[in-house]
Design a protein around this motif. Structure first.
Motif, PDB file in Angstrom:
ATOM      1  N   THR A 178      -2.227  18.516  -1.713  1.00 51.92           N
ATOM      2  CA  THR A 178      -0.962  19.318  -1.866  1.00 51.92           C
ATOM      3  C   THR A 178       0.313  18.579  -1.364  1.00 51.92           C
ATOM      4  O   THR A 178       0.208  17.521  -0.837  1.00 51.92           O
ATOM      5  CB  THR A 178      -0.908  20.542  -1.089  1.00 51.92           C
ATOM      6  OG1 THR A 178      -1.007  20.228   0.376  1.00 51.92           O
ATOM      7  CG2 THR A 178      -2.498  21.291  -1.296  1.00 51.92           C
ATOM      8  N   PRO A 179       1.570  19.154  -1.829  1.00 52.60           N
ATOM      9  CA  PRO A 179       2.628  18.436  -1.436  1.00 52.60           C
ATOM     10  C   PRO A 179       2.774  18.204   0.115  1.00 52.60           C
ATOM     11  O   PRO A 179       2.970  17.088   0.632  1.00 52.60           O
ATOM     12  CB  PRO A 179       3.778  19.163  -2.009  1.00 52.60           C
ATOM     13  CG  PRO A 179       3.074  19.750  -3.166  1.00 52.60           C
ATOM     14  CD  PRO A 179       1.775  20.066  -2.845  1.00 52.60           C
ATOM     15  N   ALA A 180       2.282  19.479   0.810  1.00 53.73           N
ATOM     16  CA  ALA A 180       2.427  19.192   2.342  1.00 53.73           C
ATOM     17  C   ALA A 180       1.447  18.317   2.892  1.00 53.73           C
ATOM     18  O   ALA A 180       1.658  17.346   3.956  1.00 53.73           O
ATOM     19  CB  ALA A 180       1.957  20.593   2.797  1.00 53.73           C
ATOM     20  N   GLN A 181       0.014  18.139   2.382  1.00 51.85           N
ATOM     21  CA  GLN A 181      -0.676  17.291   2.796  1.00 51.85           C
ATOM     22  C   GLN A 181      -0.363  15.708   2.527  1.00 51.85           C
ATOM     23  O   GLN A 181      -0.667  14.982   3.252  1.00 51.85           O
ATOM     24  CB  GLN A 181      -2.172  17.483   2.045  1.00 51.85           C
ATOM     25  CG  GLN A 181      -3.054  18.745   2.509  1.00 51.85           C
ATOM     26  CD  GLN A 181      -4.013  18.774   1.758  1.00 51.85           C
ATOM     27  OE1 GLN A 181      -3.979  18.835   0.440  1.00 51.85           O
ATOM     28  NE2 GLN A 181      -5.264  19.473   2.289  1.00 51.85           N
ATOM     29  N   LEU A 182       0.305  15.460   1.294  1.00 50.12           N
ATOM     30  CA  LEU A 182       0.616  14.198   0.974  1.00 50.12           C
ATOM     31  C   LEU A 182       1.957  13.790   1.939  1.00 50.12           C
ATOM     32  O   LEU A 182       2.001  12.504   2.197  1.00 50.12           O
ATOM     33  CB  LEU A 182       1.231  14.151  -0.598  1.00 50.12           C
ATOM     34  CG  LEU A 182       1.502  13.076  -1.040  1.00 50.12           C
ATOM     35  CD1 LEU A 182       0.548  12.031  -1.123  1.00 50.12           C
ATOM     36  CD2 LEU A 182       1.784  13.156  -2.776  1.00 50.12           C
ATOM     37  N   THR A 183       2.676  14.756   2.104  1.00 49.42           N
ATOM     38  CA  THR A 183       3.829  14.298   3.243  1.00 49.42           C
ATOM     39  C   THR A 183       3.343  13.972   4.537  1.00 49.42           C
ATOM     40  O   THR A 183       3.662  12.953   5.049  1.00 49.42           O
ATOM     41  CB  THR A 183       4.717  15.521   3.404  1.00 49.42           C
ATOM     42  OG1 THR A 183       5.288  15.824   2.045  1.00 49.42           O
ATOM     43  CG2 THR A 183       6.001  15.254   4.316  1.00 49.42           C
ATOM     44  N   ALA A 184       2.108  14.831   4.937  1.00 51.18           N
ATOM     45  CA  ALA A 184       1.422  14.525   6.304  1.00 51.18           C
ATOM     46  C   ALA A 184       0.937  13.047   6.153  1.00 51.18           C
ATOM     47  O   ALA A 184       1.057  12.423   7.059  1.00 51.18           O
ATOM     48  CB  ALA A 184       0.604  15.564   6.782  1.00 51.18           C
ATOM     49  N   LEU A 185      -0.011  12.774   4.895  1.00 48.94           N
ATOM     50  CA  LEU A 185      -0.333  11.360   4.844  1.00 48.94           C
ATOM     51  C   LEU A 185       0.498  10.272   4.991  1.00 48.94           C
ATOM     52  O   LEU A 185       0.287   9.264   5.678  1.00 48.94           O
ATOM     53  CB  LEU A 185      -1.097  11.433   3.715  1.00 48.94           C
ATOM     54  CG  LEU A 185      -1.661  10.130   3.064  1.00 48.94           C
ATOM     55  CD1 LEU A 185      -2.810   9.926   4.162  1.00 48.94           C
ATOM     56  CD2 LEU A 185      -2.448  10.139   1.829  1.00 48.94           C
ATOM     57  N   THR A 186       1.519  10.528   4.342  1.00 52.37           N
ATOM     58  CA  THR A 186       2.405   9.404   4.116  1.00 52.37           C
ATOM     59  C   THR A 186       3.199   9.130   5.459  1.00 52.37           C
ATOM     60  O   THR A 186       3.595   8.054   5.774  1.00 52.37           O
ATOM     61  CB  THR A 186       3.441   9.622   2.871  1.00 52.37           C
ATOM     62  OG1 THR A 186       4.073  10.894   3.223  1.00 52.37           O
ATOM     63  CG2 THR A 186       2.848   9.541   1.778  1.00 52.37           C
ATOM     64  N   ALA A 187       3.563  10.006   6.344  1.00 54.36           N
ATOM     65  CA  ALA A 187       3.913  10.132   7.458  1.00 54.36           C
ATOM     66  C   ALA A 187       3.185   9.332   8.521  1.00 54.36           C
ATOM     67  O   ALA A 187       3.786   8.588   9.619  1.00 54.36           O
ATOM     68  CB  ALA A 187       4.343  11.395   8.157  1.00 54.36           C
ATOM     69  N   ALA A 188       1.731   9.369   8.185  1.00 54.63           N
ATOM     70  CA  ALA A 188       0.773   8.734   9.151  1.00 54.63           C
ATOM     71  C   ALA A 188       0.605   7.275   8.772  1.00 54.63           C
ATOM     72  O   ALA A 188      -0.134   6.602   9.621  1.00 54.63           O
ATOM     73  CB  ALA A 188      -0.794   9.570   9.100  1.00 54.63           C
ATOM     74  N   LEU A 189       1.215   6.886   7.648  1.00 55.38           N
ATOM     75  CA  LEU A 189       0.726   5.757   7.253  1.00 55.38           C
ATOM     76  C   LEU A 189       1.636   4.607   7.850  1.00 55.38           C
ATOM     77  O   LEU A 189       2.860   4.791   7.974  1.00 55.38           O
ATOM     78  CB  LEU A 189       0.669   5.185   5.757  1.00 55.38           C
ATOM     79  CG  LEU A 189      -0.432   6.084   4.966  1.00 55.38           C
ATOM     80  CD1 LEU A 189      -0.415   6.092   3.528  1.00 55.38           C
ATOM     81  CD2 LEU A 189      -1.662   5.509   5.429  1.00 55.38           C
ATOM     82  N   PRO A 190       1.212   3.335   7.960  1.00 59.06           N
ATOM     83  CA  PRO A 190       2.368   2.280   8.693  1.00 59.06           C
ATOM     84  C   PRO A 190       3.349   1.909   7.874  1.00 59.06           C
ATOM     85  O   PRO A 190       4.496   1.369   8.213  1.00 59.06           O
ATOM     86  CB  PRO A 190       1.336   1.261   9.100  1.00 59.06           C
ATOM     87  CG  PRO A 190       0.280   1.383   8.337  1.00 59.06           C
ATOM     88  CD  PRO A 190       0.082   2.957   7.973  1.00 59.06           C
TER      89      PRO A 190
ATOM     90  N   LEU B 215      -2.870  10.760  -6.061  1.00 62.01           N
ATOM     91  CA  LEU B 215      -3.224  11.666  -5.265  1.00 62.01           C
ATOM     92  C   LEU B 215      -3.336  12.975  -5.324  1.00 62.01           C
ATOM     93  O   LEU B 215      -4.075  13.958  -5.130  1.00 62.01           O
ATOM     94  CB  LEU B 215      -3.025  11.296  -3.804  1.00 62.01           C
ATOM     95  CG  LEU B 215      -3.519   9.759  -3.414  1.00 62.01           C
ATOM     96  CD1 LEU B 215      -3.029   9.626  -1.897  1.00 62.01           C
ATOM     97  CD2 LEU B 215      -5.129   9.801  -3.237  1.00 62.01           C
ATOM     98  N   ARG B 216      -2.056  13.423  -5.969  1.00 59.81           N
ATOM     99  CA  ARG B 216      -1.508  14.881  -6.301  1.00 59.81           C
ATOM    100  C   ARG B 216      -2.254  15.285  -7.461  1.00 59.81           C
ATOM    101  O   ARG B 216      -2.986  16.206  -7.354  1.00 59.81           O
ATOM    102  CB  ARG B 216      -0.153  14.980  -6.452  1.00 59.81           C
ATOM    103  CG  ARG B 216       0.787  14.820  -5.116  1.00 59.81           C
ATOM    104  CD  ARG B 216       2.133  15.338  -5.428  1.00 59.81           C
ATOM    105  NE  ARG B 216       2.125  16.660  -6.039  1.00 59.81           N
ATOM    106  CZ  ARG B 216       3.340  17.362  -6.172  1.00 59.81           C
ATOM    107  NH1 ARG B 216       4.583  16.796  -5.887  1.00 59.81           N
ATOM    108  NH2 ARG B 216       3.297  18.553  -6.749  1.00 59.81           N
ATOM    109  N   GLU B 217      -2.237  14.436  -8.272  1.00 58.11           N
ATOM    110  CA  GLU B 217      -3.036  14.880  -9.751  1.00 58.11           C
ATOM    111  C   GLU B 217      -4.460  14.727  -9.930  1.00 58.11           C
ATOM    112  O   GLU B 217      -5.139  15.381 -10.644  1.00 58.11           O
ATOM    113  CB  GLU B 217      -2.348  14.302 -10.909  1.00 58.11           C
ATOM    114  CG  GLU B 217      -0.608  14.682 -10.826  1.00 58.11           C
ATOM    115  CD  GLU B 217      -0.424  16.048 -11.283  1.00 58.11           C
ATOM    116  OE1 GLU B 217      -0.906  16.674 -11.751  1.00 58.11           O
ATOM    117  OE2 GLU B 217       0.529  16.668 -10.623  1.00 58.11           O
ATOM    118  N   LEU B 218      -5.110  13.796  -9.472  1.00 57.02           N
ATOM    119  CA  LEU B 218      -6.418  13.357  -9.498  1.00 57.02           C
ATOM    120  C   LEU B 218      -7.268  13.386  -8.389  1.00 57.02           C
ATOM    121  O   LEU B 218      -8.427  13.535  -8.097  1.00 57.02           O
ATOM    122  CB  LEU B 218      -6.377  12.050 -10.146  1.00 57.02           C
ATOM    123  CG  LEU B 218      -5.680  12.066 -11.630  1.00 57.02           C
ATOM    124  CD1 LEU B 218      -5.582  10.510 -11.968  1.00 57.02           C
ATOM    125  CD2 LEU B 218      -6.089  12.660 -12.598  1.00 57.02           C
ATOM    126  N   GLY B 219      -6.451  12.833  -6.952  1.00 59.22           N
ATOM    127  CA  GLY B 219      -7.411  12.737  -5.922  1.00 59.22           C
ATOM    128  C   GLY B 219      -7.867  11.293  -5.470  1.00 59.22           C
ATOM    129  O   GLY B 219      -7.532  10.613  -6.460  1.00 59.22           O
TER     130      GLY B 219
END
Length: 209
Positions: A94-106, A117-121
């Motif tokens: 979801t957009p929220a999950q994607l935001t959390a993921l990108t924030a956790a990456l270096p 990741l949003r459309e296909l996983g």
């Protein structure tokens, strides 16, 4: 006295040689057991151990430039339809999950990969897991891959420039921020890197050829 010194030197040399040989034996014995954590975890994911794959061979041949920017999602869907890539179940973000993921990456996650990741996983194919978020499959988790890689595979300078997005049992694929502009796609084998494509869209287009 001269003979005695020569004898002492010979004994020292013999002792040094024995110590060196013993050290080498210990290294040979311990090296197979000291496989890095990332390799150990990846080896547990499946029983398949392909010697090579389309990705490993096709992209080693001379690089053919692609003049147009393809639709990355259309190319990925085509690869899925051809059963060259397989989406992992329940891995779309979801957009929220994607935001959390990108924030956790270096390092920043390119827009094309975020669209995937949003459309296909997360996807599996060509001997690799193209990772996203996963609590059950370590090779399908971007945060884990980058944490493990920084510990096991990358030098300090490489860690500042590379964001790993896919892994096989022996190699990884990464976005390289070593240059200005869009990150290039590189393949890593240990600390050695091979340049594959100017960006993610071009990389996916080459897989479709």
């Amino acid at each position: 006295m001269a003979k005695q010194r020569q004898k002492q030197l010979k004994n020292k040399l013999k002792n040094l040689q024995r110590a060196t040989q013993e050290r080498q034996r210990r290294l040979i014995k311990t090296t197979p057991q000291n496989e890095n954590a990332l390799a150990q975890n990846l080896a547990l994911l499946s029983d398949e151990q392909p010697q090579s794959s389309a990705l490993e061979t096709a992209l080693d041949i001379e690089k053919v430039p692609i003049t147009k920017q393809p639709d990355v999602l259309a190319d990925l869907r085509q690869l899925i339809a051809e059963q060259k890539l397989t989406p992992l179940p329940a891995s779309r973000l979801t957009p929220a999950q994607l935001t959390a993921l990108t924030a956790a990456l270096p390092l920043p996650l390119p827009r094309g990969y975020q669209q995937m990741l949003r459309e296909l996983g997360a996807l599996q194919g060509f001997g690799y897991f193209f990772a996203g978020c996963s609590q059950t499959n370590v090779a399908a988790d971007l945060v884990y891959l980058n944490q493990a890689a920084r510990h096991d595979l990358l030098t300090a300078s490489q860690a500042k420039q590379l964001l790993i997005f896919a892994a096989s049992e022996q190699r990884y694929l990464a976005f390289s921020y070593a240059q200005a502009g869009a990150p290039r796609v590189v393949r890593g084998d240990g600390q050695q890197q091979t340049d594959l494509a100017a960006n993610f869209a071009t990389f996916v287009a080459r897989l479709s050829e």
